[in-house]
Design an enzyme around this catalytic site. Structure first.
Site, PDB file in Angstrom:
ATOM      1  N   ASP A 126       0.632  -1.738   0.132  1.00 34.45           N
ATOM      2  CA  ASP A 126       0.061   0.068  -0.152  1.00 34.45           C
ATOM      3  C   ASP A 126       0.971   1.372  -0.251  1.00 34.45           C
ATOM      4  OD1 ASP A 126      -2.517  -1.386   0.109  1.00 34.45           O
ATOM      5  OD2 ASP A 126      -2.762  -0.888   2.210  1.00 34.45           O
ATOM      6  N   TYR A 181       7.078 -10.282   6.627  1.00 34.24           N
ATOM      7  CA  TYR A 181       6.962  -8.894   6.542  1.00 34.24           C
ATOM      8  C   TYR A 181       7.206  -8.351   8.533  1.00 34.24           C
ATOM      9  CZ  TYR A 181       3.801  -8.972   3.091  1.00 34.24           C
ATOM     10  OH  TYR A 181       2.690  -8.399   2.285  1.00 34.24           O
TER      11      TYR A 181
END
Lengths: 257, 257
Positions: free
Chosen positions: B56, B114
């Site tokens: 994003d 992540y």
């Protein structure tokens, strides 16, 4: 009015420099706007500030010092907290102390330390591009470190001063000048500690020393440039984003940290 | 046409996300524009790329993987060097390898890691504001670490998925979930390693776990949320700038580093 000194740090990327000017947003303008808001001054009034030394567009600070007279009694630490709430997070007040009325951020300073960071990776690290000079060439660290010995002591730094300066006296004393190599980070860090620095002096010293490291200039070049006193013969001015005002020293340093 | 896989890193601050979209400049658009320039394609033609998973706006990557078919024979490392010369320094190609035509950056991936960085200082560090979440509250690290144990293994993560998703299957497996505390840096670093992650899943897991750390939610809250399968009961979505796609794993991983 009580006088306060503040130690501040800032990311200079988005500013046109420290000092207020008509053509863009500056760190000083941001700080003075926040002070006015905090003091709830009537429109048109303002709280002037002085810094230890202005920094150029894109230059950062880890320990800039400013002073100002606040128009009401207030605890120093309340200024720190209020300012950190009001300011953009690109600027942070690290410490605020009340000082005597004869304290002056610039005139009381006796020494300053600047650091200059260089990213030596083949291609620039995306996360360091705003915080280092990218210089991917093979370098001779010994030659650079040796060369820097020449600038330690009291010298006329005319060769290492922008011709745009308005200062007549070009004599300054450098107490320490060194390069720290961080191989794990692929970084070189220049450190200069001295009683004062001329306009662009650190950036010209770094630009010239890197040329010595690259073999473009001889190891005795800094000594030669001190003697010739001619800006045109020195190397390029290294770009602003690698430069940090790290520390300002005062005779009775009012800061704890 | 030969197929290439590239491991890339980027500072996502100035982009509206990874994937091409009409309302802003994206990492994919920057890469595909550079590929077209490098290949000297006629106007209107382009080289489509696929990534392991889109990121994003404001999200960073340290080890994103993409693949593309290049319209001419070329050495893989020449692509790396040419792309790093053409691209903005906010994006860097770390490694390029030629792969079989059945390699797919997304479908061939078997696991991803992540990380999520949190700045725990009282006021945000100016130099970390674009790279961490600022969360200055006292936290109970043991409660957070204990809570995260509940998400390890195969679970339905409906409670931790944005309702804007188009994915039907909400079952994913998390192999590792941990928090590393760096006291010297005043940082918390979350690490999640799993076979796949839903839209906003890491950011909702971090937002909820921080509430557990703050004492706003109980230590068994993550277990309860896995059971209730309701996004509305979970905590807030942590902001994008703390999130990094760190690593993508493949069965026969084509990358050396």
């Amino acid at each position: 009015m009580p006088r306060f000194a503040a130690k501040i740090e800032y990311d200079g990327t988005q500013y046109v420099g420290y000092q207020v000017q008509p053509n863009g947003w500056t760190i000083q303008a941001a700080i003075e706007a926040a002070l006015v808001k905090m003091a709830k001054l009537p429109k048109g009034e303002h709280i002037p500030t002085s810094c230890s030394g202005r920094t150029d567009s894109g230059v950062h600070a880890l320990g800039q010092v400013i002073h100002f007279d606040y128009p009401a009694p207030i605890k120093a630490d309340n200024i720190r907290r209020a300012m950190n709430s009001l300011l953009d997070p690109s600027i942070r007040f690290l410490e605020v102390v009340e000082v005597d009325e004869d304290f002056h951020a610039r005139y009381s300073a006796i020494a300053k330390e600047y650091i200059y960071r260089v990213d030596t990776q083949q291609y620039p690290d995306p996360f360091k591009r705003l915080y280092t000079l990218h210089h991917p060439y093979r370098y001779n660290l010994d030659n650079m470190s040796l060369a820097l010995q020449a600038v330690i002591g009291e010298h006329d730094f005319t060769s290492f001063c922008s011709t745009k300066t308005d200062k007549e006296d070009k004599v300054r004393t450098i107490y320490q000048a060194e390069i720290i190599e961080n191989k794990a980070e692929s970084e070189l860090q220049f450190r200069f500690y001295g009683n004062g620095f001329l306009y662009n002096m650190i950036r010209i010293l770094v630009g010239t020393t890197l040329q010595i490291g690259d073999g473009l200039k001889k190891a005795n070049e800094l000594q030669r440039l001190l003697d010739t006193k001619n800006r045109k013969e020195a190397g390029p001015t290294a770009p602003p984003q690698g430069l940090y005002l790290h520390y300002v020293e005062y005779l009775n340093n009012p800061f704890r940290i």
